[in-house]
Motif scaffolding. Structure first.
Motif, short mmCIF file in Angstrom:
data_model
loop_
_atom_site.label_atom_id
_atom_site.label_comp_id
_atom_site.label_asym_id
_atom_site.label_seq_id
_atom_site.Cartn_x
_atom_site.Cartn_y
_atom_site.Cartn_z
N ALA A 46 0.84 -1.20 0.00
CA ALA A 46 0.00 0.00 0.00
C ALA A 46 0.87 1.25 0.00
O ALA A 46 0.63 2.19 -0.76
CB ALA A 46 -0.93 -0.01 1.21
N VAL A 47 1.90 1.25 0.84
CA VAL A 47 2.77 2.43 0.92
C VAL A 47 3.50 2.65 -0.40
O VAL A 47 3.57 3.78 -0.91
CB VAL A 47 3.79 2.28 2.09
N LEU A 48 4.02 1.56 -0.99
CA LEU A 48 4.73 1.70 -2.27
C LEU A 48 3.78 2.17 -3.38
O LEU A 48 4.14 3.01 -4.20
CB LEU A 48 5.39 0.38 -2.67
N ALA A 49 2.55 1.62 -3.39
CA ALA A 49 1.58 2.04 -4.40
C ALA A 49 1.29 3.53 -4.24
O ALA A 49 1.19 4.27 -5.22
CB ALA A 49 0.28 1.24 -4.26
N TRP A 50 1.18 3.95 -3.00
CA TRP A 50 0.92 5.37 -2.73
C TRP A 50 2.07 6.23 -3.25
O TRP A 50 1.85 7.23 -3.91
CB TRP A 50 0.72 5.57 -1.23
N LEU A 51 3.32 5.78 -2.97
CA LEU A 51 4.48 6.56 -3.40
C LEU A 51 4.61 6.61 -4.92
O LEU A 51 4.97 7.65 -5.49
CB LEU A 51 5.76 5.96 -2.79
N VAL A 52 4.34 5.47 -5.57
CA VAL A 52 4.44 5.44 -7.04
C VAL A 52 3.28 6.22 -7.66
O VAL A 52 3.46 7.00 -8.60
CB VAL A 52 4.41 3.97 -7.56
N GLY A 53 2.09 6.02 -7.11
CA GLY A 53 0.90 6.59 -7.73
C GLY A 53 0.74 8.08 -7.53
O GLY A 53 0.21 8.77 -8.39
N ARG A 54 1.17 8.58 -6.38
CA ARG A 54 0.89 9.97 -6.05
C ARG A 54 1.37 10.97 -7.10
O ARG A 54 0.59 11.79 -7.58
CB ARG A 54 1.45 10.32 -4.68
N PRO A 55 2.66 10.91 -7.47
CA PRO A 55 3.08 11.88 -8.50
C PRO A 55 2.49 11.58 -9.88
O PRO A 55 2.19 12.50 -10.63
CB PRO A 55 4.60 11.74 -8.51
N ILE A 56 2.31 10.28 -10.19
CA ILE A 56 1.90 9.87 -11.54
C ILE A 56 0.43 10.20 -11.81
O ILE A 56 0.07 10.66 -12.89
CB ILE A 56 2.12 8.35 -11.71
N LEU A 57 -0.42 9.98 -10.81
CA LEU A 57 -1.85 10.09 -11.05
C LEU A 57 -2.33 11.54 -11.09
O LEU A 57 -3.50 11.80 -11.35
CB LEU A 57 -2.62 9.28 -10.00
N ARG A 58 -1.42 12.49 -10.83
CA ARG A 58 -1.78 13.88 -11.06
C ARG A 58 -1.83 14.16 -12.56
O ARG A 58 -2.46 15.11 -13.01
CB ARG A 58 -0.73 14.81 -10.44
N LEU A 59 -1.10 13.34 -13.32
CA LEU A 59 -1.06 13.55 -14.77
C LEU A 59 -2.25 12.85 -15.40
O LEU A 59 -2.71 11.82 -14.92
CB LEU A 59 0.23 12.95 -15.35
#
Lengths: 256, 318
Positions: free
Chosen positions: B94-107
């Motif tokens: 969950a933490v890794l998904a959050w870290l990977v997804g957070r910057p990417i999903l703004r795009l």
């Protein structure tokens, strides 16, 4: 009292000014219409006000707060809601679910509560559903509540969009051509609906091509041509304005 | 009275879990069944992410790898009980998904596909190359969950295959229940709304990047738990669990069965888990047959097998 104030708004696309230095104000319960020939920049103006485009210049002030270029979901929190010229319906969701989406800010809570189907989650959803059904009744779609939205007629979808926008309990409602593509009966229904919403104290900003409708329901009209405001005033004043007649019918008619 | 989608799905699963063993020709099929349920759990997460939120992940096997290796490493190095290792794996995922997804999903757009692909490959590389910790490509032993022993003491004596069949079956039902709760909740509506029209979703106040991130994190936990269950029942795991092919498999299963429907995606998982068992006779052509099935489904049943047939069925009814 001014609720929404547009101050010198402008934007350029590739060096061409689509909207230049447009200003006007909207008060609660007032219907302000923006009219102008095709390509005058009406929808572009709408998109700037509702945070879809970033204005190149000028300010949007809502309730005394500068909300220029604020993201739409934050504008929604501050009481701004809108519909779209080319419908933006959630096609595969039911009519009821489309309306419920408008309750997002009121019904959403912790994801974990939703995941576990906790009573708090069910309570939120139930309250929203009651409101949504009442709204659907108001726009005459209560019997289509369980149908897939994609299967509705164009006129019904227009009303569904208004219901969804109203679900936010907005202070300002932006309607982008709510009667476009509708027949005379449907137009009249939407007409009544808009007047009713305004009467409840909502400030309405309207873009519309149907001149009869605009003249009938607007308190104030702003006329755009080539991205610039060429006239504004009450319907009677605007319809007599030579610059407006020239923009719509061509300069020779105005001269003659 | 018509059954809700939730009740219908859960009853179908329950009926399958209970009835299927009556038709098993050999105890080997308990194992195949358990594999179906594990894959079904992973693709249920894909339904939330891809079917409802409209986002693609090509690296979900990375999370399965984290879940699996958490069960291999945490009991040995941290002295954790395997059940807690499952939880630890889920939290790390969950933490890794959050870290990977957070910057990417703004795009806007399909950047998550590329980013998750990179993430999956990274996890796979770490598992293959950190030999001192993971023992590399040869794989590593996994501790026993210990639950079967407890059940035996309580008087319920199941064979290893039976135990994992029912345990994974009920885990899948629990996972499906969570997912179906989300579907009809405010969160699920917001997810499906942003999939339908992102701009309209934003204007009704939906924080689109945040919702997408939630869907990504939840689906990562599904994959992680599925990886853990796989490792625990095999008592052994290799880095293949995190391999790119496994990621593609998850997407394929979900899309084949119907990515917007929980029961559809699980059906897809069942078909693609069974096929290789059935096709062993002509193993050389396995990939060919799979490819052909995929192409045909995408041409004729674009929504996936189950939703397409349900639509047809309801259409005739009306």
């Amino acid at each position: 009292m001014t609720l929404l104030s547009i101050e010198g708004l402008g934007i350029s696309f590739g060096g061409i000014a689509a909207v230049k230095n447009v200003s006007f104000r909207v008060s609660p319960g007032e219907i302000v219409s923006v009219i102008g020939p095709n390509g005058a920049g009406k929808t572009t103006l709408f998109n700037m006000i509702s945070g879809v485009y970033q204005p190149g210049s000028g300010k949007v002030v809502l309730n005394g707060e500068d909300v220029t270029a604020m993201s739409p979901h934050l504008l929604a929190r501050r009481g701004m809601s809108r519909t779209f010229q080319n419908l933006q319906i959630f096609q595969t969701m039911s009519v009821l679910e489309n309306t419920l989406a408008g309750y997002h800010l009121q019904e959403s809570g912790p994801v974990l509560a939703d995941l576990l189907n906790l009573p708090s989650s069910r309570r939120r959803a139930r309250a929203a559903e009651e409101g949504a059904r009442a709204l659907l009744k108001r726009v005459g779609l209560e019997r289509a509540a369980e149908r897939e939205a994609g299967s509705l007629s164009y006129g019904s979808l227009k009303r569904l969009e208004i219901a969804r926008a109203m679900a936010l309990k907005p202070k300002v409602l932006l309607l982008d051509e709510p009667a476009a593509g509708c027949n005379a009966v449907e137009t009249e229904e939407i007409d009544h609906l808009i007047a009713e919403i305004a009467a409840s104290g909502v400030a309405i900003l309207l873009v519309e091509h149907d001149m009869k409708m605009v003249m009938r329901i607007s308190n104030h009209i702003v006329v755009l041509d080539h991205g610039e405001k060429i006239a504004e005033g009450d319907p009677a004043t605007v319809s007599r304005d030579p610059a407006v007649i020239a923009a719509y019918l061509g300069a020779e008619h105005a001269a003659g | 009275m018509r059954l809700s989608v939730k009740s219908a799905t859960l009853l179908t699963l329950l009926a399958f879990v209970v009835v299927a063993p009556l038709f098993f020709p050999s105890s080997f099929y308990y194992r195949v069944g358990a594999l179906i349920f594990v894959n079904g759990l992973a693709v249920t997460g894909m339904v939330i992410l891809t079917g409802w939120a409209g986002q693609i992940s090509l690296g979900h096997a990375g999370f399965a790898g984290i879940g699996a290796y958490a069960c291999a490493l945490a009991p040995e190095h941290l002295g954790l009980h395997p059940a807690l290792a499952v939880l630890l794996g889920a939290v790390i995922s969950a933490v890794l998904a959050w870290l990977v997804g957070r910057p990417i999903l703004r795009l806007k757009g399909y950047y998550l596909g590329v980013a998750s692909l990179g993430f999956g490959i990274l996890v796979s590389m770490v598992l293959n190359n950190e030999r001192d910790l993971t023992r590399g490509p040869d794989g590593i032993d996994v501790a026993d969950l210990g639950l079967r022993g407890l059940l035996k003491d309580a008087g319920l004596d199941l064979s290893n295959g039976q135990f994992w069949y029912f345990f994974c079956g009920f885990s899948l039902m629990l996972g499906a229940w969570f997912a179906l709760n989300i579907f009809n909740s405010p969160t699920g509506r917001a997810l499906r709304a942003l999939h339908g029209s992102e701009i309209a979703a934003r204007t009704v106040g939906i924080d689109v990047p945040r919702l997408k991130l939630q869907a990504f994190v939840i689906s990562a936990v599904y994959a992680s738990v599925a990886g853990s269950l796989l490792a625990l029942q095999n008592k052994f795991i290799t880095p293949d669990v995190a391999g790119f092919m496994h990621s593609v498999e998850m997407v394929t299963m979900a899309v084949l069965g119907g990515v917007s429907s929980v029961i559809g995606a699980i059906f897809g998982a069942a078909v693609l888990t069974l096929l290789p068992q059935v096709l062993t006779v002509f193993a050389e052509y396995e990939q060919l047959v799979l490819g052909l099935i995929m192409v045909l489904v995408m041409i004729f049943l674009r929504e996936g097998v189950v939703p397409s047939f349900l639509r047809k069925f309801r259409g005739n009814e009306a």
